[in-house]
Design a protein around this motif. Structure first.
Motif, mmCIF file in Angstrom:
data_model
loop_
_atom_site.group_PDB
_atom_site.id
_atom_site.type_symbol
_atom_site.label_atom_id
_atom_site.label_comp_id
_atom_site.label_asym_id
_atom_site.label_seq_id
_atom_site.Cartn_x
_atom_site.Cartn_y
_atom_site.Cartn_z
ATOM 1 N N GLY A 110 -14.643 -9.314 -20.364
ATOM 2 C CA GLY A 110 -13.885 -8.173 -19.198
ATOM 3 C C GLY A 110 -14.136 -8.012 -18.434
ATOM 4 O O GLY A 110 -15.077 -8.752 -17.406
ATOM 5 N N GLY A 111 -13.980 -7.174 -17.576
ATOM 6 C CA GLY A 111 -14.454 -6.508 -16.288
ATOM 7 C C GLY A 111 -16.042 -5.835 -16.192
ATOM 8 O O GLY A 111 -16.968 -5.710 -16.909
ATOM 9 N N ALA A 112 -16.516 -6.497 -15.240
ATOM 10 C CA ALA A 112 -17.722 -6.381 -14.897
ATOM 11 C C ALA A 112 -17.218 -5.405 -12.821
ATOM 12 O O ALA A 112 -16.877 -6.297 -12.287
ATOM 13 C CB ALA A 112 -18.538 -7.147 -14.280
ATOM 14 N N SER A 113 -18.950 -4.509 -12.751
ATOM 15 C CA SER A 113 -18.907 -3.997 -11.616
ATOM 16 C C SER A 113 -20.578 -3.810 -11.442
ATOM 17 O O SER A 113 -20.768 -3.997 -12.387
ATOM 18 C CB SER A 113 -17.851 -2.661 -11.684
ATOM 19 N N ALA B 15 -25.855 -2.100 -17.635
ATOM 20 C CA ALA B 15 -25.080 -0.750 -18.596
ATOM 21 C C ALA B 15 -24.139 -1.535 -19.138
ATOM 22 O O ALA B 15 -23.559 -2.038 -19.004
ATOM 23 C CB ALA B 15 -24.953 0.345 -17.730
ATOM 24 N N HIS B 16 -24.473 -0.857 -20.283
ATOM 25 C CA HIS B 16 -23.380 -1.506 -21.680
ATOM 26 C C HIS B 16 -23.422 0.213 -22.265
ATOM 27 O O HIS B 16 -24.769 0.864 -22.981
ATOM 28 C CB HIS B 16 -23.493 -2.506 -22.709
ATOM 29 N N LYS C 240 -26.492 -13.075 -21.421
ATOM 30 C CA LYS C 240 -26.014 -13.786 -20.259
ATOM 31 C C LYS C 240 -24.648 -13.030 -19.561
ATOM 32 O O LYS C 240 -24.285 -13.309 -21.035
ATOM 33 C CB LYS C 240 -26.040 -15.596 -20.560
ATOM 34 N N VAL C 241 -24.629 -13.156 -18.416
ATOM 35 C CA VAL C 241 -23.207 -12.855 -18.267
ATOM 36 C C VAL C 241 -23.025 -13.896 -17.336
ATOM 37 O O VAL C 241 -23.846 -14.346 -16.146
ATOM 38 C CB VAL C 241 -23.612 -11.486 -17.076
ATOM 39 N N THR C 242 -21.745 -14.430 -17.167
ATOM 40 C CA THR C 242 -21.143 -15.456 -16.826
ATOM 41 C C THR C 242 -19.874 -15.126 -15.952
ATOM 42 O O THR C 242 -18.835 -14.355 -16.475
ATOM 43 C CB THR C 242 -20.620 -16.345 -18.291
ATOM 44 N N ILE D 254 -19.447 -4.399 -18.324
ATOM 45 C CA ILE D 254 -20.167 -3.585 -17.963
ATOM 46 C C ILE D 254 -20.626 -3.499 -17.016
ATOM 47 O O ILE D 254 -19.848 -4.309 -15.780
ATOM 48 C CB ILE D 254 -21.554 -5.601 -18.699
ATOM 49 N N ASP D 255 -22.022 -2.601 -16.548
ATOM 50 C CA ASP D 255 -22.226 -2.364 -14.653
ATOM 51 C C ASP D 255 -23.454 -3.205 -15.020
ATOM 52 O O ASP D 255 -24.094 -3.286 -15.763
ATOM 53 C CB ASP D 255 -23.071 -1.197 -15.138
#
Length: 122
Positions: free
Chosen positions: A31-34, A59-60, A70-72, A96-97
């Protein structure tokens, strides 16, 4: 009687808040991350700790505090491991932020957002 009723209401409220959490075991979503940075630096997070834009945190909405994920970045395949310590994002359509430091490692500072894969670590 009033005290008992108030206690039951409080327990119901706290239980209702806790039921929104999900089991991180096997969590794997895209999904989208900022990211959020300097304007929030030093403010308290939902977990009670102070936000540090230079730490690897995120933040979730529903993962438990302390969960490591782990964020890719799906555009460039860069990844980072962060710890969930806040609630959010508060923008619809985002998953996720990230802290500024995490966003920098993912190469998304210029764009401000990215499509990511988020995987809980054991």
């Amino acid at each position: 009687m009033l005290r008992l009723l108030a206690s039951c209401a409080l327990i119901s409220l706290l239980t209702g808040c806790a039921t929104g959490l999900i089991d991180p075991h096997g969590y794997d979503e895209t999904g989208g991350a900022s990211y959020y940075g300097s304007q929030h630096h030093g403010n308290r997070t939902a977990s009670g700790e102070r936000f540090d834009q230079n730490s690897l945190t995120a933040a979730h909405r529903r993962l438990p505090f302390g969960t490591r994920v782990k964020v890719t970045n799906l555009d460039n395949d860069k990844s980072v491991v962060v710890r969930i310590n806040d609630r959010g994002p508060h923008t619809r359509g985002r998953l996720i932020d990230l802290s500024r430091a995490a966003a920098a490692q993912l190469g998304m500072l210029r764009s401000g957002t990215a499509q990511v894969r988020v995987q809980a670590l054991e």
